[in-house]
Write a protein that holds these residues in place. Structure first.
Motif, mmCIF file in Angstrom:
data_model
loop_
_atom_site.group_PDB
_atom_site.id
_atom_site.type_symbol
_atom_site.label_atom_id
_atom_site.label_comp_id
_atom_site.label_asym_id
_atom_site.label_seq_id
_atom_site.Cartn_x
_atom_site.Cartn_y
_atom_site.Cartn_z
ATOM 1 N N GLN A 1 83.304 -1.443 15.313
ATOM 2 C CA GLN A 1 84.115 -2.501 14.705
ATOM 3 C C GLN A 1 84.582 -3.511 15.751
ATOM 4 O O GLN A 1 84.523 -4.725 15.532
ATOM 5 C CB GLN A 1 85.315 -1.873 13.984
ATOM 6 N N GLN B 1 81.675 -5.702 16.902
ATOM 7 C CA GLN B 1 81.313 -6.695 15.888
ATOM 8 C C GLN B 1 82.305 -7.843 15.884
ATOM 9 O O GLN B 1 81.921 -9.009 15.743
ATOM 10 C CB GLN B 1 81.245 -6.032 14.504
ATOM 11 N N GLU B 2 83.593 -7.514 16.054
ATOM 12 C CA GLU B 2 84.610 -8.585 16.108
ATOM 13 C C GLU B 2 84.401 -9.484 17.311
ATOM 14 O O GLU B 2 84.730 -10.670 17.285
ATOM 15 C CB GLU B 2 86.007 -7.965 16.159
ATOM 16 N N LEU B 3 83.833 -8.903 18.389
ATOM 17 C CA LEU B 3 83.586 -9.696 19.608
ATOM 18 C C LEU B 3 82.192 -10.318 19.621
ATOM 19 O O LEU B 3 81.783 -10.896 20.633
ATOM 20 C CB LEU B 3 83.751 -8.795 20.846
ATOM 21 N N ASN B 4 81.452 -10.177 18.472
ATOM 22 C CA ASN B 4 80.084 -10.695 18.369
ATOM 23 C C ASN B 4 79.164 -10.103 19.430
ATOM 24 O O ASN B 4 78.330 -10.783 20.037
ATOM 25 C CB ASN B 4 80.056 -12.234 18.461
ATOM 26 N N LEU B 5 79.344 -8.787 19.704
ATOM 27 C CA LEU B 5 78.482 -8.072 20.652
ATOM 28 C C LEU B 5 77.646 -7.062 19.890
ATOM 29 O O LEU B 5 78.097 -6.507 18.884
ATOM 30 C CB LEU B 5 79.343 -7.346 21.696
ATOM 31 N N PRO B 6 76.384 -6.791 20.358
ATOM 32 C CA PRO B 6 75.492 -5.881 19.616
ATOM 33 C C PRO B 6 75.954 -4.424 19.722
ATOM 34 O O PRO B 6 75.993 -3.867 20.828
ATOM 35 C CB PRO B 6 74.147 -6.086 20.297
#
Length: 202
Positions: free
Chosen positions: A35, A38-43
């Protein structure tokens, strides 16, 4: 297991529960990690590889700390050893510096108590030395130079004393003066019509 606890044991258990609780609050499970990424736009699929790298770096850091501690320990041991050797060497030099000659004589092999000034050649002579402030319990490495004409060293004795038992210590070295050895102030003396006897002066 005994369910009855002392106040001290109870305090320790409460403290441990608090520590575990705090540790659990600080830990993040896999779902929370996904989670956050995803919030940090990392895979999120890189989580496993990232965890391996973090564990490797943590292990490397631990190893480096252990290596540093080992190096510091070795350096400290070396410093102590070098300091000890230097101290022992200095003490030994001071002990040897105090050693002095109290009395010295040159005699024939059979000592009559006198100090020779001349001797007929060939002859075996003995240099007898009484040392003062000799290091009790140790052995001394000594040398004895026999000097001829022109301050030339004709012979050198090198030897080690026995273990010294008293501060005043007698030692000696020997030399055979050959019939043809150069020496100071040769004198010829006819005795009962025989050939001259060569005498060396010390």
């Amino acid at each position: 297991m005994n369910n009855r606890l002392t106040q001290e044991q109870l305090g320790k258990i409460v403290g441990e529960v608090e520590r575990l609780s705090q540790q659990r609050q600080n830990e993040v499970d896999r779902e929370q990690m996904v989670q956050i990424l995803q919030e940090l736009n990392l895979p999120p699929e890189l989580i496993d590889e990232a965890m391996i790298q973090v564990q490797r770096r943590d292990a490397l850091a631990v190893q480096q700390r252990q290596t540093r501690r080992l190096i510091v320990g070795i350096a400290a041991c070396l410093a102590v050893a070098i300091g000890g050797i230097a101290f022992w060497s200095q003490q030994n030099q001071q002990t040897l510096a105090r050693v002095a000659v109290q009395q010295d004589r040159i005699t024939l092999t059979q000592d009559d108590g006198s100090n020779l000034t001349t001797v007929s050649r060939p002859a075996e002579v003995v240099y007898r030395v009484t040392l003062k402030d000799a290091p009790v319990g140790k052995k001394l490495d000594l040398s004895c130079d026999w000097i001829g004409l022109g301050d030339q060293v004709l012979k050198q004795n090198r030897y080690q004393t026995k273990e010294i038992t008293t501060p005043v210590w007698n030692t000696q070295c020997r030399n055979t003066i050959a019939a043809n050895a150069p020496c100071r102030n040769l004198e010829g003396a006819n005795v009962s019509g025989r050939s001259p006897t060569q005498r060396c002066q010390f």
